[in-house]
Design a protein around this motif. Structure first.
Motif, PDB file in Angstrom:
ATOM      1  N   LEU A 129       0.826  -1.201   0.000  1.00  0.00           N
ATOM      2  CA  LEU A 129       0.000   0.000   0.000  1.00  0.00           C
ATOM      3  C   LEU A 129       0.869   1.264   0.000  1.00  0.00           C
ATOM      4  N   GLN A 130       1.934   1.266   0.776  1.00  0.00           N
ATOM      5  CA  GLN A 130       2.831   2.418   0.825  1.00  0.00           C
ATOM      6  C   GLN A 130       3.520   2.624  -0.524  1.00  0.00           C
ATOM      7  N   LEU A 131       4.032   1.559  -1.130  1.00  0.00           N
ATOM      8  CA  LEU A 131       4.694   1.682  -2.429  1.00  0.00           C
ATOM      9  C   LEU A 131       3.734   2.158  -3.507  1.00  0.00           C
ATOM     10  N   ASN A 163       1.723   6.484  -7.075  1.00  0.00           N
ATOM     11  CA  ASN A 163       0.615   7.311  -7.542  1.00  0.00           C
ATOM     12  C   ASN A 163       0.875   8.789  -7.287  1.00  0.00           C
ATOM     13  N   ALA A 164       1.489   9.117  -6.147  1.00  0.00           N
ATOM     14  CA  ALA A 164       1.800  10.516  -5.846  1.00  0.00           C
ATOM     15  C   ALA A 164       2.821  11.071  -6.833  1.00  0.00           C
ATOM     16  N   ARG A 165       3.857  10.292  -7.140  1.00  0.00           N
ATOM     17  CA  ARG A 165       4.850  10.731  -8.132  1.00  0.00           C
ATOM     18  C   ARG A 165       4.230  10.900  -9.508  1.00  0.00           C
ATOM     19  N   VAL A 169       2.286  14.663 -13.954  1.00  0.00           N
ATOM     20  CA  VAL A 169       1.312  15.047 -14.986  1.00  0.00           C
ATOM     21  C   VAL A 169       0.599  16.337 -14.629  1.00  0.00           C
ATOM     22  N   GLY A 170       0.576  16.703 -13.366  1.00  0.00           N
ATOM     23  CA  GLY A 170      -0.025  17.969 -12.949  1.00  0.00           C
ATOM     24  C   GLY A 170      -1.503  18.057 -13.265  1.00  0.00           C
ATOM     25  N   THR A 171      -1.889  19.130 -13.912  1.00  0.00           N
ATOM     26  CA  THR A 171      -3.312  19.379 -14.197  1.00  0.00           C
ATOM     27  C   THR A 171      -3.629  19.169 -15.676  1.00  0.00           C
TER      28      THR A 171
END
Length: 152
Positions: A35-37, A42-44, A49-51
């Motif tokens: 889950l952490q990985l 997903n955060a990276r 990709v930003g907005t």
């Protein structure tokens, strides 16, 4: 006889509970690591990709469920082989416990206690042989299923 049964239950039950708790702890730790990985990945990905409007449309679609879903891959053994392995392990444990009960029977002086050890020894060996027969049946059925798949 009741006290002997309680002692037997303690020697079997306590290790069983401890092993189950240990396996649950390892499974939980593994799940939390996955889950952490996944969350870091997903955060990276979202930071890069930003907005971008295309990514925002992707997040609104059904594809986002697959991207953010946490699945744990387990090494899957074909079902007949997993059953055979489990049956063989149980068989070895039960037969060795039965043999141990017969060895302890010869060391006990009281006739009633000797009968109790003989009962538990016979019962454990019978269950062990039954588990071994179960493993053999799973092996035969696995072979038959494999031959049927190859023939198709």
């Amino acid at each position: 006889m009741g006290q002997d049964l309680a002692i037997f239950g303690i020697f079997v039950g306590v290790p069983l509970v401890l092993v189950s708790a240990y396996r649950a702890s390892l499974s939980h730790q593994r799940y939390m690591k996955v889950l952490q990985l996944k969350s870091e990945l997903n955060a990276r990905l979202l930071d890069r990709v930003g907005t971008d409007p295309g990514v925002i449309d992707l997040l609104k679609s059904e594809a986002q469920h697959q991207m953010f879903d946490v699945r744990m891959s387990e090494a899957e053994m074909p079902m007949p082989f997993a059953r055979m392995l489990t049956s063989i392990q149980i068989s070895c444990l039960l037969v060795s416990a039965g043999i141990g009960a017969f060895v302890l029977r010869s060391m006990v002086l009281d006739v009633n206690d000797q009968q109790g050890f003989a009962f538990f020894g016979t019962f454990a060996i019978a269950l062990g042989v039954g588990a071994l027969l179960s493993a053999g049946a799973a092996f035969v059925i696995g072979r038959m299923l494999r031959q049927a798949r190859e023939a198709s």
